[in-house]
Design a protein around this motif. Structure first.
Motif, PDB file in Angstrom:
ATOM      1  N   UNK A  11       0.828  -1.199   0.000  1.00 42.39           N
ATOM      2  CA  UNK A  11       0.000   0.000   0.000  1.00 42.39           C
ATOM      3  C   UNK A  11       0.868   1.256   0.000  1.00 42.39           C
ATOM      4  N   UNK A  12       1.954   1.230   0.754  1.00 38.79           N
ATOM      5  CA  UNK A  12       2.881   2.370   0.755  1.00 38.79           C
ATOM      6  C   UNK A  12       3.447   2.590  -0.641  1.00 38.79           C
ATOM      7  N   UNK A  23       3.018   7.746  -0.081  1.00 34.96           N
ATOM      8  CA  UNK A  23       3.372   6.475   0.549  1.00 34.96           C
ATOM      9  C   UNK A  23       4.157   6.685   1.827  1.00 34.96           C
ATOM     10  N   UNK A  24       5.042   7.667   1.832  1.00 33.93           N
ATOM     11  CA  UNK A  24       5.823   7.973   3.021  1.00 33.93           C
ATOM     12  C   UNK A  24       4.953   8.657   4.085  1.00 33.93           C
ATOM     13  N   UNK A  30       7.131  12.016   7.779  1.00 35.76           N
ATOM     14  CA  UNK A  30       6.718  13.304   7.211  1.00 35.76           C
ATOM     15  C   UNK A  30       7.837  14.003   6.448  1.00 35.76           C
ATOM     16  N   UNK A  31       9.025  14.061   7.009  1.00 34.14           N
ATOM     17  CA  UNK A  31      10.138  14.737   6.329  1.00 34.14           C
ATOM     18  C   UNK A  31      10.495  13.996   5.038  1.00 34.14           C
ATOM     19  N   UNK A  32      10.487  12.685   5.103  1.00 33.89           N
ATOM     20  CA  UNK A  32      10.797  11.891   3.915  1.00 33.89           C
ATOM     21  C   UNK A  32       9.725  12.095   2.845  1.00 33.89           C
ATOM     22  N   UNK A  33       8.461  12.177   3.253  1.00 30.40           N
ATOM     23  CA  UNK A  33       7.365  12.413   2.305  1.00 30.40           C
ATOM     24  C   UNK A  33       7.550  13.755   1.599  1.00 30.40           C
ATOM     25  N   UNK A  34       7.862  14.775   2.366  1.00 34.14           N
ATOM     26  CA  UNK A  34       8.083  16.099   1.778  1.00 34.14           C
ATOM     27  C   UNK A  34       9.297  16.072   0.852  1.00 34.14           C
ATOM     28  N   UNK A  77      11.207   6.574  -5.483  1.00 34.46           N
ATOM     29  CA  UNK A  77      10.306   6.905  -4.376  1.00 34.46           C
ATOM     30  C   UNK A  77       9.434   5.707  -4.011  1.00 34.46           C
ATOM     31  N   UNK A  78       8.930   5.010  -5.009  1.00 35.46           N
ATOM     32  CA  UNK A  78       8.085   3.826  -4.777  1.00 35.46           C
ATOM     33  C   UNK A  78       8.889   2.733  -4.072  1.00 35.46           C
TER      34      UNK A  78
END
Length: 169
Positions: A11-12, A23-24, A30-34, A77-78
């Protein structure tokens, strides 16, 4: 409260594919997602020509070589979202096992020696065997396996899932 919770790696990865950084965010990183959102957005603006973007909006798909750099960043990223979710789950399992091992080693207080409790009632084979349910002097029901206080309306311990009740030994 635990720092880790079990997450679904597939799912991520799917969320990271749909929207960069999502996904992050699902993994609460949060920092990784940004960071991944900014990386994918920058790759699109830096590496994809404006004509390819305008053509895509007009219905003319861009050539693979025009979008390959941005697609590579999305792919990274995936993969990163999947790997982070797997690491998170391994850390969750290690923390869970450590907690179980620690809970088993903690001494269990079944009341004072002056106050008889349900542990003193044994069977003919084992005179000091604990009964299926341990009740303290104040009426608190404790699990014989983990020693934690349990809800007397349940037939099992809500902490370790061992059967608790009158007829279970």
């Amino acid at each position: 409260m635990s720092e880790y919770t079990r997450r679904r790696p597939w799912l991520a990865a799917l969320l990271a594919l749909v929207v960069s950084g999502l996904g992050h965010a699902y993994l609460r990183r949060w920092a990784r997602a940004l960071g991944w959102y900014v990386a994918v957005t920058a790759a699109v603006f830096v590496f994809i020509p404006e004509s390819a973007i305008a053509g895509a909006f007009a219905g003319d798909p861009p050539a693979v070589r025009e979008v390959a750099p941005a697609a590579a960043v999305v792919g990274a990223s995936v993969i990163d979202a999947y790997v982070v979710a797997r690491r998170n789950n391994r850390a969750y399992e290690r923390e869970r096992e450590t907690t179980r091992a620690t809970d088993r080693r903690e001494p269990v207080d079944y009341g004072t020696a002056a106050e008889p409790d349900a542990r003193s009632a044994g069977t003919a084979e084992e005179p000091n065997a604990p009964s299926a349910e341990v009740t303290d002097a104040d009426g608190t029901v404790r699990c014989p396996e983990c020693g934690k206080e349990t809800d007397p309306t349940y037939d099992f311990c809500q902490w370790c899932a061992e059967p608790v009740g009158e007829g279970d030994a």
